[in-house]
Design an enzyme around this catalytic site. Structure first.
Site, PDB file in Angstrom:
ATOM      1  N   GLU A   1      35.359  40.870  48.396  1.00 57.29           N
ATOM      2  CA  GLU A   1      35.999  40.335  49.591  1.00 57.29           C
ATOM      3  C   GLU A   1      36.881  41.462  50.129  1.00 57.29           C
ATOM      4  O   GLU A   1      37.661  42.026  49.368  1.00 57.29           O
ATOM      5  CB  GLU A   1      36.877  39.136  49.226  1.00 57.29           C
TER       6      GLU A   1
ATOM      7  N   ARG B   1      35.745  39.121  32.598  1.00 59.31           N
ATOM      8  CA  ARG B   1      36.452  40.109  33.412  1.00 59.31           C
ATOM      9  C   ARG B   1      37.013  41.184  32.502  1.00 59.31           C
ATOM     10  O   ARG B   1      37.284  40.934  31.335  1.00 59.31           O
ATOM     11  CB  ARG B   1      37.688  39.484  34.078  1.00 59.31           C
TER      12      ARG B   1
ATOM     13  N   LYS C   1      44.461  40.853  42.704  1.00 60.70           N
ATOM     14  CA  LYS C   1      44.692  41.488  44.004  1.00 60.70           C
ATOM     15  C   LYS C   1      45.966  40.965  44.650  1.00 60.70           C
ATOM     16  O   LYS C   1      46.661  41.702  45.338  1.00 60.70           O
ATOM     17  CB  LYS C   1      43.496  41.250  44.924  1.00 60.70           C
TER      18      LYS C   1
END
Ligand code: ATP
Ligand code: MG
Length: 579
Positions: free
Chosen positions: A53, A278, A288
């Protein structure tokens, strides 16, 4: 090898296994892909994608996903797309798009002509939504986002159906069309999937598909007043692109059921989703949102602050793409979340720079040395090896003269036991030069040491004495007359806590920051060969570690970042773990 971190240890991913290339067993994802290819599934094709994104910079966790997606595609003769999942214009910025493309390229991957955007598919996504409405599988809801949240229920209690769930197909189609045309304010209506408000999977409780956002999009301009939700756009984007293996992180495990449902309703190509853990790295944060907070509050100097785990920060710090790829290869992929010690990443950059960085001399905190028996005004050029690990890069000449600088720490008036460096009356070796003996200590009025008066032995140019006498210490130095002044930035972990994301949940992250994460050393002196060093160039400063030239650097105002010190704490960690 001195210490081989490619031996599996508990501190890294214990289940991790390397790829096909080295003959080791395949990791669980490659095993699935290999079996699919062998069985001729998807006609033996492999198409993966990296789907960021554009709402922030990429970090080392993304590197894991990039290496995996591009790596798997390359190993099985497939291709990997770069796709921007750009469904939220409020948080996105073309600036992030540029940084992401730059970082993926810098890491060494090429998407060729396969650059895509979810926003390319807005029209098709809308058509899919219309199809769902026509089939009675979606409805327009006038509940506020807050009411929707409230009525979702909990893991133990079912949610409550919205009164609008019963709205007729015709009315839904009409409202959706008017939402699109911009007749309604943000939040007035949403489009929801009609699935099951009592599903044990919360993601299946009539999730949102579209919401009204009367804002322009950085690629589609004013064309849309509604934007698809990530979950809706993501799975259809994968489908539209013919992705065969949709690799994502574990938190999307519950989304899989929803993605399957969406794709089944409209009978389109169905990628296979596979979840992996992850990457979490010690002493830093990877969210983020948190990274953005650190940047916006000015706690760090920007997204490319060398203390951040962002790829742009690591690049500025002096990391190489090769080291990052080697690290990602080593940690492999696994199904279980874990925290990888940052010293493993540091091991790989040290390994890489050891091979490629030229050894030079830099004195961070200079102490003046005058060699009384060296002729005044004489300058001698001595030969220095550029890199003992790489004979091809040859040698260079460094000036030696009567006045030098050595490191302040390399002198002790009162040397403790095992201090083998310079002290009054003691002799040491100067790297690439002569033996040096300290004869006298000079102080200023305040009593601080400002200079050492020394002598040298002209017969020790080869690095040893003709009479066989030994010295225990070898010091680096620069010639005062020709050395160049520089600023040197030293970095430590940004967080004192090994797992700040976890530890900071209560007290907040700021209390866990390492107050000493950045130390700026001004007035350092580097050898003259560095005068023309350009941004990004990497060096080993003898006895100090690896450094790289910062973009802030300019001729006459050099700035270096310390990438990493020489000490290898990873080998210590390994030792500790051995029974
Ligand atoms: P956000 O909270 O904004 O969704 P994100 O880190 O998931 O943040 P994306 O841009 O969605 O950011 O990430 C792109 C891809 O990178 C996704 O497929 C995601 O699963 C993967 N990814 C993100 N963080 C990690 C990580 N720490 N380790 C491995 N893969 C990651
Ligand atoms: Mg995400």
């Amino acid at each position: 090898m001195r210490n081989d971190p490619t031996r599996k240890t508990a501190a890294a991913a214990p289940e991790a296994q390397s790829g096909a290339a080295n003959g080791e067993p395949l990791d669980f994802i490659r095993s699935i892909v290999a079996a699919d290819v062998a069985a001729g599934k998807h006609d033996g094709r492999v198409v993966t994608r990296f789907p960021p994104e554009p709402n922030g910079y990429l970090h080392i966790g993304h590197a894991k996903s990039i290496c995996l997606n591009f790596g798997v595609a390359a190993e099985y003769g497939g291709r990997c797309h770069l796709r921007f999942d750009d469904t939220n214009p409020l948080k996105e910025d073309p600036h992030y798009v540029e940084s992401i493309e730059k970082d993926v390229r810098w890491l060494g991957f090429d998407w060729g002509r396969h650059l895509y955007h979810a926003s390319d598919y807005f029209e098709r996504l809308y058509d899919y939504a219309v199809q769902l409405v026509q089939d009675g599988k979606a409805y327009v809801d006038s509940s506020s986002e807050e009411e929707i949240r409230r009525d979702r229920g909990t893991v133990t209690e079912p949610g409550k159906e919205s009164p609008d769930r019963a709205r007729s197909v015709q009315e839904n189609l009409d409202l959706l069309e008017r939402m699109r045309r911009g007749e309604f304010d943000d939040g007035a209506y949403v489009l929801r999937a009609r699935i099951d408000m009592a599903s044990p999977n919360m993601k299946m409780r009539d999730p949102l598909i579209y919401r009204v956002r009367r804002v322009p999009h950085h690629r589609t301009g004013d064309a849309w007043n509604i934007y698809p939700m990530y979950d809706f756009a993501h799975c259809f984007s994968d489908s539209i692109e013919g992705i065969t293996h949709s690799l994502c992180t574990l938190e999307f495990e519950n989304n899989r059921e929803l993605y399957d449902w969406f794709l089944d309703q409209v009978h389109v190509h169905h990628p296979q989703q596979i979840e992996f853990a992850r990457l979490n790295l010690s002493h830093t944060v990877m969210s983020k949102r948190t990274l953005l907070e650190l940047v916006e509050k000015g706690i760090v100097r920007g997204w490319d602050d060398p203390r951040l785990p962002t790829l742009s920060g690591l690049r500025r710090r002096g990391y190489t793409p090769e080291a990052i790829r080697a690290f990602c290869d080593r940690i492999g992929v696994a199904k279980r979340d874990n925290l990888v010690d940052v010293s493993l990443l540091e091991y790989y950059i040290r390994e890489d720079l050891n091979k490629r960085a030229k050894r030079v001399m830099a004195v961070l905190r200079p102490l003046r040395v005058v060699i009384d028996n060296y002729p005044e005004g004489q300058v001698e050029e001595l030969e220095a090896i550029n890199n003992p690990e790489d004979p091809e890069v040859g040698t260079r000449r460094i000036p030696f003269s009567r006045v030098l600088y050595i490191e302040r720490d390399d002198f002790r008036e009162d040397p403790p036991k095992k201090f083998f460096r310079l002290a009054p009356g003691r002799e040491v070796r100067l790297k690439h030069a002569y033996f040096l003996k300290c004869e006298e200590v000079v102080r200023d009025d305040a009593g601080d040491i400002v200079e050492l008066r020394c002598t040298y032995d002209p017969a020790t140019k080869s690095g040893s004495a003709t009479d066989g006498r030994k010295v225990k210490g070898t010091l680096h130095w620069v010639s005062a007359g020709s050395a160049v002044e520089a600023e040197v930035r030293l970095y430590e972990h940004l967080f004192l806590s090994a797992n700040p994301a976890e530890a900071g949940r209560e007290e907040g992250l700021e209390s866990l920051l390492n107050p000493a994460s950045l130390e700026v050393v001004r007035g350092a002196r580097v050898e003259p060969s560095l005068a023309t060093a350009h941004a990004g160039q990497r060096f080993q400063f003898l006895r100090h570690g690896y450094f790289c030239v910062d973009p802030d650097s300019a001729p006459g105002a050099l700035v270096f970042n310390r990438t990493i010190g020489l000490r290898d704490s990873w080998s210590k960690i390994e030792k500790k773990q051995q029974p």
